[in-house]
Write a protein that holds these residues in place. Structure first.
Motif, short mmCIF file in Angstrom:
data_model
loop_
_atom_site.label_atom_id
_atom_site.label_comp_id
_atom_site.label_asym_id
_atom_site.label_seq_id
_atom_site.Cartn_x
_atom_site.Cartn_y
_atom_site.Cartn_z
N LEU A 72 0.85 -1.19 0.00
CA LEU A 72 0.00 0.00 0.00
C LEU A 72 0.89 1.25 0.00
O LEU A 72 1.60 1.51 0.98
N ALA A 73 0.85 1.97 -1.10
CA ALA A 73 1.61 3.22 -1.19
C ALA A 73 0.90 4.28 -0.37
O ALA A 73 -0.13 4.84 -0.80
N VAL A 74 1.41 4.55 0.81
CA VAL A 74 0.74 5.44 1.76
C VAL A 74 1.77 6.37 2.40
O VAL A 74 2.80 5.92 2.88
N ASP A 75 1.45 7.64 2.41
CA ASP A 75 2.20 8.62 3.19
C ASP A 75 1.43 8.81 4.49
O ASP A 75 0.32 9.33 4.49
N VAL A 76 2.00 8.37 5.62
CA VAL A 76 1.24 8.40 6.87
C VAL A 76 1.03 9.81 7.40
O VAL A 76 0.31 10.00 8.38
N THR A 77 1.64 10.82 6.74
CA THR A 77 1.34 12.20 7.11
C THR A 77 0.08 12.71 6.41
O THR A 77 -0.36 13.83 6.68
N ASP A 78 -0.49 11.90 5.54
CA ASP A 78 -1.69 12.26 4.79
C ASP A 78 -2.89 11.52 5.37
O ASP A 78 -3.02 10.31 5.18
#
Length: 248
Positions: A56-62
């Protein structure tokens, strides 16, 4: 990990370093793993190597990206019972230089991102524990949370936050049978060092690593995490400091 083959894990910062090593260890033991990071190509490589890895391509700041990932994980894997908060960034610089943009990057990822993932999956951990399953939250802090390293001021402060937060979370959910572990690595070879933008701090790193001789590698920390999360359900290793033998 034979008694935990049906576990479902979330690992952040999974595209390299400690996160990748954790995914490899868990997936290699049959655990279903949601691997979260920004670099989708690396995550897909992991998914190609191991059955049961959901990249899962995820930016955890988003926050929107995290919400979307939570929905996919629930739909495709099920209820999570193991979370490893590993995503982080290290951007050291002398405090008087006042690099506010880099301070904010570290706060957003090391603190707020970790909080966001914890908030998203803690209900799953509590529900799993209520059903008699082993439930683990593992946060990756740093020896910097307790030690003073000139130039690593804001980074170390974010890790001190993680350490203290983790202790307080355990006080709340430990009585609900959720195990909470704080891990503080010392000098470990990962891509964190490659992200250092301050030339002087970056140039000093090789000598620092050389000073301890044989430093840690990412799989050393993954090995500790595997050990922690496979103990009997009654046993919670609350905090572990992992150092190269010669680092003091």
């Amino acid at each position: 990990m034979s008694n935990e083959l049906k576990r479902i894990a979330v690992v952040t910062g999974a595209s390299s370093g400690i996160g990748e090593a954790v995914v490899r260890r868990l997936a290699g033991q049959g655990v279903k793993v949601a691997a979260l990071a920004r670099r989708e190509d690396r995550l897909k490589t992991l998914a190609d190597e191991f059955d049961g890895v959901l990249p899962l391509a995820v930016d955890v700041t988003d926050p929107d990206a995290v919400d979307a990932a939570v929905s996919r994980i629930k739909d495709e894997l099920g209820r999570v019972d193991l979370v490893v908060n590993n995503a982080g960034v290290m951007l050291p610089s002398p405090i008087e230089e006042g690099r506010q943009d880099e301070w904010q990057q570290m706060i957003d990822l090391n603190i707020t991102g970790l909080l966001r993932i914890t908030r998203a999956f803690l209900p799953d951990l509590v529900a799993s524990a209520e059903d008699g399953k082993t439930a683990d939250l593992v946060n990756i802090s740093s020896i910097g949370a307790h030690s003073v390293f000139p130039g690593y001021n804001v980074y170390s402060a974010t890790k001190a936050f993680v350490t203290h937060l983790t202790q307080n979370i355990r006080a709340e959910v430990g009585p609900k049978n959720v195990r909470v572990t704080n891990i503080e690595p010392g000098l470990t070879e990962t891509e964190l060092q490659g992200n250092v933008t301050h030339e002087g701090m970056r140039d000093a790193l090789p000598a620092w690593f050389e000073s301890v001789g044989e430093y840690l590698v990412a799989d050393d920390i993954a090995d500790v995490i595997e050990y922690v999360t496979t103990r009997p359900r009654r046993l919670n290793l609350r905090e572990i400091v992992v150092l190269p033998t010669r680092q003091v």
